[in-house]
Design an enzyme around this catalytic site. Sequence first.
Site, PDB file in Angstrom:
ATOM      1  N   GLY A  32       0.801  -1.224   0.000  1.00  0.00           N
ATOM      2  CA  GLY A  32       0.000   0.000   0.000  1.00  0.00           C
ATOM      3  C   GLY A  32       0.830   1.269   0.000  1.00  0.00           C
ATOM      4  O   GLY A  32       2.026   1.253  -0.275  1.00  0.00           O
ATOM      5  N   PHE A  33       0.160   2.407   0.309  1.00  0.00           N
ATOM      6  CA  PHE A  33       0.747   3.745   0.205  1.00  0.00           C
ATOM      7  C   PHE A  33       1.332   3.890  -1.200  1.00  0.00           C
ATOM      8  O   PHE A  33       2.510   4.159  -1.395  1.00  0.00           O
ATOM      9  CB  PHE A  33       1.798   3.995   1.298  1.00  0.00           C
ATOM     10  N   HIS A  64       2.494   4.638  -4.967  1.00  0.00           N
ATOM     11  CA  HIS A  64       3.153   5.737  -5.669  1.00  0.00           C
ATOM     12  C   HIS A  64       3.309   5.336  -7.133  1.00  0.00           C
ATOM     13  O   HIS A  64       2.805   4.270  -7.543  1.00  0.00           O
ATOM     14  CB  HIS A  64       4.494   6.064  -5.013  1.00  0.00           C
ATOM     15  N   HIS A  79       4.250   1.837  -8.115  1.00  0.00           N
ATOM     16  CA  HIS A  79       3.140   0.869  -8.113  1.00  0.00           C
ATOM     17  C   HIS A  79       2.221   1.066  -9.310  1.00  0.00           C
ATOM     18  O   HIS A  79       1.746   0.096  -9.894  1.00  0.00           O
ATOM     19  CB  HIS A  79       2.297   1.031  -6.837  1.00  0.00           C
ATOM     20  N   GLY A 102       8.456  -4.630  -8.870  1.00  0.00           N
ATOM     21  CA  GLY A 102       9.389  -3.593  -9.304  1.00  0.00           C
ATOM     22  C   GLY A 102      10.837  -4.055  -9.155  1.00  0.00           C
ATOM     23  O   GLY A 102      11.177  -4.792  -8.224  1.00  0.00           O
ATOM     24  N   LYS A 127      13.146  -2.244  -8.191  1.00  0.00           N
ATOM     25  CA  LYS A 127      13.836  -1.558  -7.094  1.00  0.00           C
ATOM     26  C   LYS A 127      14.200  -2.561  -5.993  1.00  0.00           C
ATOM     27  O   LYS A 127      15.271  -2.496  -5.420  1.00  0.00           O
ATOM     28  CB  LYS A 127      12.996  -0.427  -6.517  1.00  0.00           C
ATOM     29  N   ASP A 128      13.270  -3.486  -5.741  1.00  0.00           N
ATOM     30  CA  ASP A 128      13.556  -4.556  -4.778  1.00  0.00           C
ATOM     31  C   ASP A 128      14.193  -5.712  -5.552  1.00  0.00           C
ATOM     32  O   ASP A 128      13.604  -6.781  -5.707  1.00  0.00           O
ATOM     33  CB  ASP A 128      12.271  -4.988  -4.082  1.00  0.00           C
ATOM     34  N   GLN A 142      14.574  -9.048  -3.783  1.00  0.00           N
ATOM     35  CA  GLN A 142      13.236  -9.641  -3.569  1.00  0.00           C
ATOM     36  C   GLN A 142      12.767 -10.345  -4.847  1.00  0.00           C
ATOM     37  O   GLN A 142      12.262 -11.469  -4.812  1.00  0.00           O
ATOM     38  CB  GLN A 142      12.254  -8.540  -3.178  1.00  0.00           C
ATOM     39  N   SER A 186       7.573   4.025  -0.787  1.00  0.00           N
ATOM     40  CA  SER A 186       6.615   4.474   0.228  1.00  0.00           C
ATOM     41  C   SER A 186       7.365   5.095   1.400  1.00  0.00           C
ATOM     42  O   SER A 186       6.867   5.998   2.067  1.00  0.00           O
ATOM     43  CB  SER A 186       5.771   3.292   0.714  1.00  0.00           C
TER      44      SER A 186
HETATM   45  O1  PAF Z   1       7.472  -5.288  -2.228  1.00  0.00           O
HETATM   46  C1  PAF Z   1       6.529  -5.288  -1.414  1.00  0.00           C
HETATM   47  O2  PAF Z   1       5.731  -4.358  -1.325  1.00  0.00           O
HETATM   48  C2  PAF Z   1       6.380  -6.468  -0.466  1.00  0.00           C
HETATM   49  O3  PAF Z   1       7.615  -6.972  -0.084  1.00  0.00           O
HETATM   50  C3  PAF Z   1       5.475  -7.589  -1.019  1.00  0.00           C
HETATM   51  C4  PAF Z   1       6.067  -8.213  -2.268  1.00  0.00           C
HETATM   52  C5  PAF Z   1       4.099  -7.040  -1.323  1.00  0.00           C
HETATM   53  C6  PAF Z   1       5.326  -8.698   0.022  1.00  0.00           C
HETATM   54  O4  PAF Z   1       4.782  -8.216   1.204  1.00  0.00           O
END
Ligand code: PAF
Length: 283
Positions: free
Chosen positions: A31-32, A34, A37, A147, A149-150, A153, A186
């Site tokens: 959420g939040f 930008h 997203h 994204g 950016k992560d 992840q 965020s």
């Molecule tokens: O990147 C994020 O916003 C979070 O790590 C995700 C992938 C939604 C998991 O909570």
Amino acid sequence: MKIITSINEMQQLSLSLKREGKRVAFVPTMGFLHEGHTSLLREGRRRGDILVLSIFVNPIQFGANEDLDRYPRNLDGDCTIARECGVDLVFTPTAGEMYPPGFQTSIRVRELALPLCGASRPGHFDGVATVVTKLFNIVQPDVALFGNKDFQQLAVIRRMIADLALPVEIIGLPIVREADGLAMSSRNAYLSPDERRSALCLSRAIHIVRERYAAGERRANVLRDEALKLIAAEPAATIDYLELRDAATLEPATDASDTTLMALAVKIGTTRLIDNTLMCDER
Ligand code: PAF
């Protein structure tokens, strides 16, 4: 646009839409929202018949001393943005719905999750991998968008998808930056005006390293030192990590190539920001 808080309702709805032959695109978020997203949502809108957005601040990916309690939230604002981006379904469960008493299962990706953010945030990627797997089981997406950016992840999620043969196509989209270079996040909402200015040292470090690389410098330690020097000159900045690694394996790099990743995490005051680039970034 329908807002759903129940796992069962979301899952049944997705399953019935898929039985009708609909392709489900999914953007998981905390959420939040930008523009980072919204770029994911617009691409998701293009790729799916049904666009699902999840908004869930996932407690199990935050460490004990991290910002779970103050993480910015604005469900009404997020729903307005979601409507503008053509979202069909917003899934926004409570923590109790996702992790009821007795919950005790975890997904762990090993090597890729150890360095960088994995080293400074132990357990973080277990929390991410676990929630993403659960969200995928609930939303049943054909395609999910994240994204760049992560970066780590995304690498962890791609590995998990391949290792567990999850039938979801994963799309990574470019980092969206403010006009002055700051990567959208965020957490930028935590920055005071002075800190906002100081935070530009992250994108400047990326810029200088890419320039040096384009000019022919290949020694990873020399490129890294350039970036470290630039950030060290910013009094409000404390470096958590700044490393050059192979983008596929996340092993440390000695000689940089186009697919070398520079990833950094820097605290500006108390706000921890991350950013990254490939040496030749065409993402
Ligand atoms: O990147 C994020 O916003 C979070 O790590 C995700 C992938 C939604 C998991 O909570």
